[in-house]
Design a protein around this motif. Structure first.
Motif, PDB file in Angstrom:
ATOM      1  N   SER A  41      13.979 -30.183 -23.627  1.00 33.67           N
ATOM      2  CA  SER A  41      13.085 -29.525 -22.686  1.00 33.67           C
ATOM      3  C   SER A  41      13.721 -28.248 -22.169  1.00 33.67           C
ATOM      4  O   SER A  41      14.944 -28.136 -22.094  1.00 33.67           O
ATOM      5  CB  SER A  41      12.791 -30.460 -21.509  1.00 33.67           C
ATOM      6  OG  SER A  41      13.966 -30.651 -20.737  1.00 33.67           O
ATOM      7  N   GLN A  42      12.891 -27.294 -21.830  1.00 34.02           N
ATOM      8  CA  GLN A  42      13.390 -26.008 -21.330  1.00 34.02           C
ATOM      9  C   GLN A  42      13.490 -26.073 -19.795  1.00 34.02           C
ATOM     10  O   GLN A  42      12.971 -25.222 -19.076  1.00 34.02           O
ATOM     11  CB  GLN A  42      12.451 -24.898 -21.787  1.00 34.02           C
ATOM     12  CG  GLN A  42      12.315 -24.802 -23.297  1.00 34.02           C
ATOM     13  CD  GLN A  42      13.629 -24.418 -23.974  1.00 34.02           C
ATOM     14  OE1 GLN A  42      14.046 -23.280 -23.936  1.00 34.02           O
ATOM     15  NE2 GLN A  42      14.283 -25.401 -24.588  1.00 34.02           N
ATOM     16  N   SER A  43      14.195 -27.090 -19.325  1.00 27.86           N
ATOM     17  CA  SER A  43      14.245 -27.352 -17.882  1.00 27.86           C
ATOM     18  C   SER A  43      15.006 -26.276 -17.111  1.00 27.86           C
ATOM     19  O   SER A  43      14.813 -26.136 -15.900  1.00 27.86           O
ATOM     20  CB  SER A  43      14.882 -28.720 -17.621  1.00 27.86           C
ATOM     21  OG  SER A  43      16.188 -28.774 -18.175  1.00 27.86           O
ATOM     22  N   LEU A  71      18.803 -25.808 -22.955  1.00 27.74           N
ATOM     23  CA  LEU A  71      17.842 -26.112 -21.893  1.00 27.74           C
ATOM     24  C   LEU A  71      17.053 -24.884 -21.456  1.00 27.74           C
ATOM     25  O   LEU A  71      16.346 -24.919 -20.448  1.00 27.74           O
ATOM     26  CB  LEU A  71      18.572 -26.732 -20.697  1.00 27.74           C
ATOM     27  CG  LEU A  71      19.200 -28.106 -20.970  1.00 27.74           C
ATOM     28  CD1 LEU A  71      20.049 -28.553 -19.786  1.00 27.74           C
ATOM     29  CD2 LEU A  71      18.133 -29.154 -21.279  1.00 27.74           C
ATOM     30  N   GLU A 297      21.640 -30.024 -15.420  1.00 25.54           N
ATOM     31  CA  GLU A 297      20.344 -30.432 -14.876  1.00 25.54           C
ATOM     32  C   GLU A 297      20.503 -31.109 -13.518  1.00 25.54           C
ATOM     33  O   GLU A 297      19.761 -30.843 -12.572  1.00 25.54           O
ATOM     34  CB  GLU A 297      19.629 -31.379 -15.851  1.00 25.54           C
ATOM     35  CG  GLU A 297      18.737 -30.693 -16.852  1.00 25.54           C
ATOM     36  CD  GLU A 297      17.699 -31.647 -17.430  1.00 25.54           C
ATOM     37  OE1 GLU A 297      17.736 -32.856 -17.110  1.00 25.54           O
ATOM     38  OE2 GLU A 297      16.838 -31.193 -18.203  1.00 25.54           O
ATOM     39  N   LEU A 301      19.049 -28.870 -10.659  1.00 25.54           N
ATOM     40  CA  LEU A 301      17.665 -29.262 -10.399  1.00 25.54           C
ATOM     41  C   LEU A 301      17.519 -30.473  -9.486  1.00 25.54           C
ATOM     42  O   LEU A 301      16.538 -30.584  -8.752  1.00 25.54           O
ATOM     43  CB  LEU A 301      16.954 -29.564 -11.711  1.00 25.54           C
ATOM     44  CG  LEU A 301      16.900 -28.414 -12.731  1.00 25.54           C
ATOM     45  CD1 LEU A 301      16.183 -28.888 -13.988  1.00 25.54           C
ATOM     46  CD2 LEU A 301      16.224 -27.194 -12.142  1.00 25.54           C
TER      47      LEU A 301
END
Length: 305
Positions: A41-43, A71, A297, A301
């Motif tokens: 995922s391109q988080s 990412l 991440e 995030l």
């Protein structure tokens, strides 16, 4: 703002969360296809992460950069040799100026223990320690933990692991000792007396033959010659005669062999043993990308001020 300076900055539940996420990333990294099913995922899209490495690195720096790009994030590598630190700029000023560029995280490696925690006073984004002096290397310990779980099973309690080599000046050893003891691993330190911590409460031996039959895994370490004030052994060859892992020593034992790299060939591990399927050095490298994706991440995030 939370930072990753050492493994103790994470609770066991948080570590399990990071390892679970890293495990989910691994099939994507191992896939040879580029379709959306296998693409991470391109988080971290629209984020910028800065790396500032005052010491040379291959695996840690490259795997962090791969992790960011996998990412969808952008990476800015500060070339220390061309930065204002060569003109006398303090590390605090460097951190403050980088922070003014609004990065989402800064990853630092430094030859001085404590440098990353010093930076935390000057920034408003997470600091990720890529290794500081002889103090800590938390992401290496996390990827080593993941590798051991893959090889020995999820429950490591009671598993017997040896750490062999220059333990006294090894940040990898420090981080692994804290983390693996937390998971109930039965650790033994194997080294000549001058390579052992002065006040360790762990079992210490000077002859690997005394414990090799009982070990489920062994983590070999590089001799940290750059951190020695003087040479405290006759030669690397003299050291290798007693502490190099060889096929003759390992024999047909069911044992996991690991090394954080770079390997001193035929000093830490014999070339032939590096090719042995029981040697997990490249598996560690692959795990390192996934673990660092999960770490980024988590700190960018999932944690909040």
């Amino acid at each position: 703002m939370r930072h990753l300076i050492e493994t103790s900055d994470l609770s066991t539940d948080e570590i399990e969360h990071i390892l679970h996420k890293a495990t989910q990333f691994l099939p994507m990294l191992e896939s040879t296809t580029l379709d959306s099913t296998h693409r991470p995922s391109q988080s971290l899209a629209h984020t910028n992460i800065i790396t500032i490495f005052f010491e040379n690195s291959t695996r840690t720096l490259s795997s962090f950069e791969c992790a960011v790009k996998n990412l969808g994030g952008s990476i800015t590598r500060l070339d220390v040799s061309r930065s204002s630190t060569s003109k006398g700029e303090t590390i605090s000023d460097t951190a403050a100026n980088l922070n003014a560029m609004s990065p989402h995280a800064i990853i630092i490696r430094h030859q001085s223990s404590g440098a990353p925690v010093h930076l935390t006073k000057s920034v408003s984004c997470p600091i990720i320690n890529g290794g500081d002096g002889a103090h800590a290397h938390p992401t290496q310990a996390l990827l080593d933990l993941l590798t051991l779980k893959q090889c020995l099973g999820q429950n490591l309690a009671g598993k017997k692991v040896g750490i062999i080599g220059d333990i006294k000046t090894s940040r990898v050893a420090n981080s692994n000792i804290e983390l693996l003891c937390r998971y109930g691993v039965d650790l033994t330190l194997i080294a000549p007396p001058h390579f052992l911590p002065l006040h360790s409460k762990l079992p210490c031996v000077h002859n690997i033959a005394e414990v090799i039959d009982s070990l489920d895994a062994i983590i070999s370490l590089r001799t940290q010659t750059e951190r020695h004030s003087k040479q405290n052994y006759g030669s690397l060859r003299d050291y290798a005669n007693q502490f190099c892992l060889t096929k003759q020593l390992i024999g047909n034992r069911d044992i996991v062999i690991m090394h954080p790299g770079p390997v001193h060939h035929n000093i830490d591990i014999e070339d032939e043993l590096l090719k042995d399927p029981r040697c997990k050095v490249l598996q560690q490298v692959r795990n390192g990308v996934a673990v660092r994706m999960a770490v980024l991440e988590f700190f960018i995030l999932e944690t909040k001020a």
